[in-house]
Design a protein around this motif. Sequence first.
Motif, mmCIF file in Angstrom:
data_model
loop_
_atom_site.group_PDB
_atom_site.id
_atom_site.type_symbol
_atom_site.label_atom_id
_atom_site.label_comp_id
_atom_site.label_asym_id
_atom_site.label_seq_id
_atom_site.Cartn_x
_atom_site.Cartn_y
_atom_site.Cartn_z
ATOM 1 N N HIS A 1 1.079 -1.362 -0.112
ATOM 2 C CA HIS A 1 -0.039 0.481 -0.234
ATOM 3 C C HIS A 1 0.676 1.402 0.332
ATOM 4 C CE1 HIS A 1 -4.220 -1.142 0.390
ATOM 5 N NE2 HIS A 1 -3.414 -2.942 0.801
ATOM 6 N N GLY B 1 -13.064 -6.157 3.311
ATOM 7 C CA GLY B 1 -12.315 -5.047 2.483
ATOM 8 C C GLY B 1 -11.162 -6.523 2.377
ATOM 9 N N ASP B 2 -11.430 -7.542 2.277
ATOM 10 C CA ASP B 2 -10.294 -8.904 1.941
ATOM 11 C C ASP B 2 -10.645 -8.847 0.967
ATOM 12 O OD1 ASP B 2 -9.172 -9.268 4.892
ATOM 13 O OD2 ASP B 2 -10.877 -11.101 4.844
ATOM 14 N N LEU B 3 -11.953 -8.328 -0.536
ATOM 15 C CA LEU B 3 -11.797 -8.456 -1.977
ATOM 16 C C LEU B 3 -11.088 -7.005 -2.119
ATOM 17 C CD1 LEU B 3 -15.665 -8.991 -1.400
ATOM 18 C CD2 LEU B 3 -14.261 -10.377 -1.661
ATOM 19 N N ASP B 4 -10.818 -5.994 -2.022
ATOM 20 C CA ASP B 4 -10.124 -4.945 -2.141
ATOM 21 C C ASP B 4 -8.438 -5.545 -2.243
ATOM 22 O OD1 ASP B 4 -12.043 -3.142 -2.561
ATOM 23 O OD2 ASP B 4 -11.850 -2.395 -0.400
ATOM 24 N N GLU B 5 -8.230 -6.098 -1.085
ATOM 25 C CA GLU B 5 -6.329 -7.197 -0.483
ATOM 26 C C GLU B 5 -6.602 -7.669 -2.301
ATOM 27 O OE1 GLU B 5 -4.557 -5.706 1.163
ATOM 28 O OE2 GLU B 5 -5.781 -4.273 1.435
ATOM 29 N N ARG B 6 -8.152 -8.742 -2.078
ATOM 30 C CA ARG B 6 -7.665 -10.203 -2.779
ATOM 31 C C ARG B 6 -6.897 -9.145 -4.688
ATOM 32 N NH1 ARG B 6 -8.680 -14.140 -4.997
ATOM 33 N NH2 ARG B 6 -10.526 -14.738 -6.894
ATOM 34 N N LYS B 7 -7.279 -7.890 -4.584
ATOM 35 C CA LYS B 7 -7.509 -7.156 -6.010
ATOM 36 C C LYS B 7 -5.998 -6.419 -6.342
ATOM 37 C CE LYS B 7 -11.821 -4.635 -6.065
ATOM 38 N NZ LYS B 7 -12.090 -3.869 -6.202
ATOM 39 N N LEU B 8 -4.872 -6.548 -5.323
ATOM 40 C CA LEU B 8 -3.492 -6.647 -5.172
ATOM 41 C C LEU B 8 -2.734 -7.726 -4.987
ATOM 42 C CD1 LEU B 8 -3.712 -3.121 -2.687
ATOM 43 C CD2 LEU B 8 -3.605 -3.452 -5.100
ATOM 44 N N TRP B 9 -3.481 -9.074 -5.397
ATOM 45 C CA TRP B 9 -2.873 -10.453 -5.319
ATOM 46 C C TRP B 9 -1.338 -10.313 -5.767
ATOM 47 C CZ3 TRP B 9 -5.070 -14.785 -3.725
ATOM 48 C CH2 TRP B 9 -3.762 -16.169 -3.334
#
Length: 269
Positions: A133, A194-202
């Motif tokens: 981030h 919020g985990d779905l947003d983090e998933r976009k940054l896999w």
Amino acid sequence: MTDRYRIRPGEPLRLADRPTDDDGGLTKDEGEERLEANTERARDLQERLYAENQQALLFVFQAMDAGGKDSTTEHVFGPLNPQGVNVASFKTPTELEQRHDFLWRVHAQAPPHGLIKVFNRSHYEDVLIVRVHGWAAPDVIERRYDHIRHFESLLADARTRVVKVMLHISKDYQLERFRRRLERPDKHWKFNPGDLDERKLWDDYRRAFEVAIERTTTEAAPWYVVPAETRWYRNLVVSQILVDTLEAMDPQYPEPTFDPADYPPGSIA
């Protein structure tokens, strides 16, 4: 079993090339039988570690979201004597913690001699989510890899063995676990939008893991990348790492401070 998952110093790491779903050529029954044997051995070694009171073990878990940190901790460390095992989790730093260096709160949780400590997430968040981030400058992140190595070397010098495990899953498996959490009311508490947003940054997280592991795996504090999608095998591998580490530490019962011959069992009342 475990050597294939250990990352050696200087070894390049490409997570996309490493398995996430493995069974080691075993059946589930064989794996669970071995896990039971490992648990009994770990209990014995844990008691020796506690009685000896001269060494400690720090076990670090990191993973992508839904990687199985909680479950692995429960299955591998749950059966041990709770008197000799502690678990610490690291959330968003508090205001007080932010006023100190990033390792301040971590060092306070390091295990004293005689104990096993499990970190469910750890100081590595400060070179993972913080890096992804951009919450710290790149030169700060670079220095943190050195600080982490020095910190873990300090622990090793103080007779605390450090073992670090990345529970390795695929992006598809993560999606399956997220959907399961939404399908089951008893798992809703584990779902965080919020985990779905983090998933976009896999891909960014995967690269952050690769760099962190490459930069901080050492002989004194090794990293293991353990395939985590076959959960019984994941538990078996982690339990084997635990047993192998404790056996290498070789804790011994202390010598009694009295002469047992002076106290025949039948003579005391």
